[in-house]
Design an enzyme around this catalytic site. Structure first.
Site, mmCIF file in Angstrom:
data_model
loop_
_atom_site.group_PDB
_atom_site.id
_atom_site.type_symbol
_atom_site.label_atom_id
_atom_site.label_comp_id
_atom_site.label_asym_id
_atom_site.label_seq_id
_atom_site.Cartn_x
_atom_site.Cartn_y
_atom_site.Cartn_z
ATOM 1 N N TYR A 1 0.745 -1.312 -0.041
ATOM 2 C CA TYR A 1 0.090 0.048 -0.118
ATOM 3 C C TYR A 1 0.843 1.351 -0.116
ATOM 4 C CZ TYR A 1 -3.802 3.113 1.592
ATOM 5 O OH TYR A 1 -4.624 4.184 2.041
ATOM 6 N N LYS B 1 1.069 4.170 -2.761
ATOM 7 C CA LYS B 1 0.752 5.543 -2.370
ATOM 8 C C LYS B 1 1.893 6.386 -2.824
ATOM 9 C CE LYS B 1 -3.621 4.991 -1.625
ATOM 10 N NZ LYS B 1 -4.647 5.544 -2.406
#
Ligand code: NAP
Length: 261
Positions: free
Chosen positions: A168, A172
Site C-alpha cells: 500500500y 501511494k
C-alpha cells in the site's frame, strides 16, 4: 444545484468547477462518495465509477435529488480492459472529462516477509496502475481543451511508510511520483496535477482496524480527532477550482497534523 440558493452554492469554491465534467473513481462509498457530493454541490456534472453499480446508483440518486447531475458507470480500475472500454463509453456519452479524481483504492496488509507477490501486485494494479491508465485516457481531451485537473488520492503512509503495508505504501508513494511527473508534462496546457494525502479518515477502510490501533493513531494526531470524508472532499473541491490554478505537482496533507512533511 440551484446556484441562486445561498445555502447550496459557494461562489469561491465553485469558481471554475461549475459546469465541468468530473470523473470520480471509487465513488460508491467513503471518500469518493464525499468528493462526488462536494463537486456536484459546486456545480460539476459528476461521473461516478466503481465496481458496485447498485451502490453508485444510490449515490447518484442522492446527488440528483439535491439538484445535481450524476452519471454512473461500472469500472474496475485494476483491469486495463475495463478502463479502456468504460472510458470509451464515457467519452462517447459525455464528450470529455475535465476533472479526474483517482480515488479508488484497496489495502491487502501483511508483513513484507510473508507478503504474497499477488497481494503486492493487486494493490499496485488498483491504486497506482489504475490511476496511471485513467490519467492517460483523459490527457488527450484535456490537452485539446487546454484545461484540466487530475487529483490523486494518495496517503500519509506514502510519505512515512507503514509496517505491514509495504504494498500500500509503495503504491501511494508511487502516486506522488506519478503526480509530479504528470504535472511537469501537462503544465504548459493549463492542466494541473496534484495529490491529496489523507491521514486517518473514518471510512469502511479504517473500520477494519482494532480499537487499540485506532487509539494509538489518535494519540499521534495533534488536532485530536479522526478525519472525516468531508475533510478530503473540501480539499478536492479546492484543487479543482480556479482558486488553485497556480498549484501543480503538490501533495496536500489533510491529516490533522499527524505528519508534517
Ligand atoms: P473505502 O471506503 O474502502 O472505498 C474504496 C472505494 O474504492 C470504493 O468505492 C470501492 O468501490 C472502490 N474500489 C476499490 N477497488 C476498486 C476497483 N478495482 N475498481 C473500481 N473501484 C474500486 O475507502 P476510503 O477510505 O473511502 O478510501 C478512498 C481512497 O482514500 C483510497 O485510495 C484510500 O487508499 C485513500 N485513503 C484513505 C484513508 C482513510 O483513512 N480512509 C487514508 C489515506 C488514504 P467498489 O468496491 O464498488 O469497486
Amino acid at each position: 444545484m440551484d446556484q441562486k440558493d445561498p445555502n447550496s452554492y459557494t461562489p469561491a469554491a465553485a469558481a471554475g468547477v461549475t459546469g465541468r465534467i468530473a470523473l470520480i473513481t471509487g465513488a460508491s462509498q467513503g471518500i469518493g462518495r464525499a468528493c462526488a457530493l462536494e463537486l456536484a454541490k459546486s456545480g460539476a456534472k459528476v461521473i461516478l465509477a466503481a465496481r458496485n453499480l447498485e451502490k453508485l446508483h444510490s449515490v447518484a440518486a442522492e446527488i440528483n435529488a439535491a439538484g445535481g447531475k450524476a452519471h454512473t458507470y461500472a469500472l474496475d480500475v485494476s483491469s486495463e480492459d475495463s478502463i479502456k472500454s468504460t472510458m470509451k463509453t464515457i467519452l462517447a456519452d459525455l464528450g470529455k472529462v475535465e476533472i479526474l479524481v483517482n480515488n479508488a483504492g484497496i489495502t491487502k496488509d501483511g508483513l513484507a516477509m510473508r507478503m504474497k507477490t499477488s497481494d503486492f501486485e493487486d494493490v499496485l494494479r488498483t491504486n497506482l496502475i489504475g490511476a496511471f491508465l485513467l490519467s492517460q485516457a483523459v490527457i488527450s481531451p484535456m490537452v485539446k481543451a487546454r484545461w484540466g485537473r487530475i487529483i490523486n488520492i494518495t496517503s500519509v503512509v506514502g510519505e512515512t511508510g507503514a509496517a505491514g503495508q509495504a504494498n500500500y505504501a509503495a503504491s501511494k508513494a508511487g502516486l506522488i511520483g506519478l503526480t509530479k511527473s504528470l504535472a511537469r508534462e501537462l503544465a504548459s496546457r493549463s492542466i494541473t496535477v496534484n495529490a491529496i494525502a489523507p491521514g486517518f479518515i473514518q471510512t469502511a477502510m479504517t473500520d477494519e482496524l482494532t480499537d487499540a490501533q485506532k487509539s494509538s493513531i489518535l494519540a499521534h494526531i495533534p488536532l485530536a480527532r479522526y478525519g472525516v470524508d468531508a475533510d478530503i472532499a473540501a480539499a478536492v473541491a479546492f484543487l479543482a477550482s480556479d482558486a488553485a490554478s497556480y498549484i501543480t505537482g503538490h501533495t496536500l496533507d489533510v491529516n490533522g497534523g499527524m505528519y508534517m512533511g
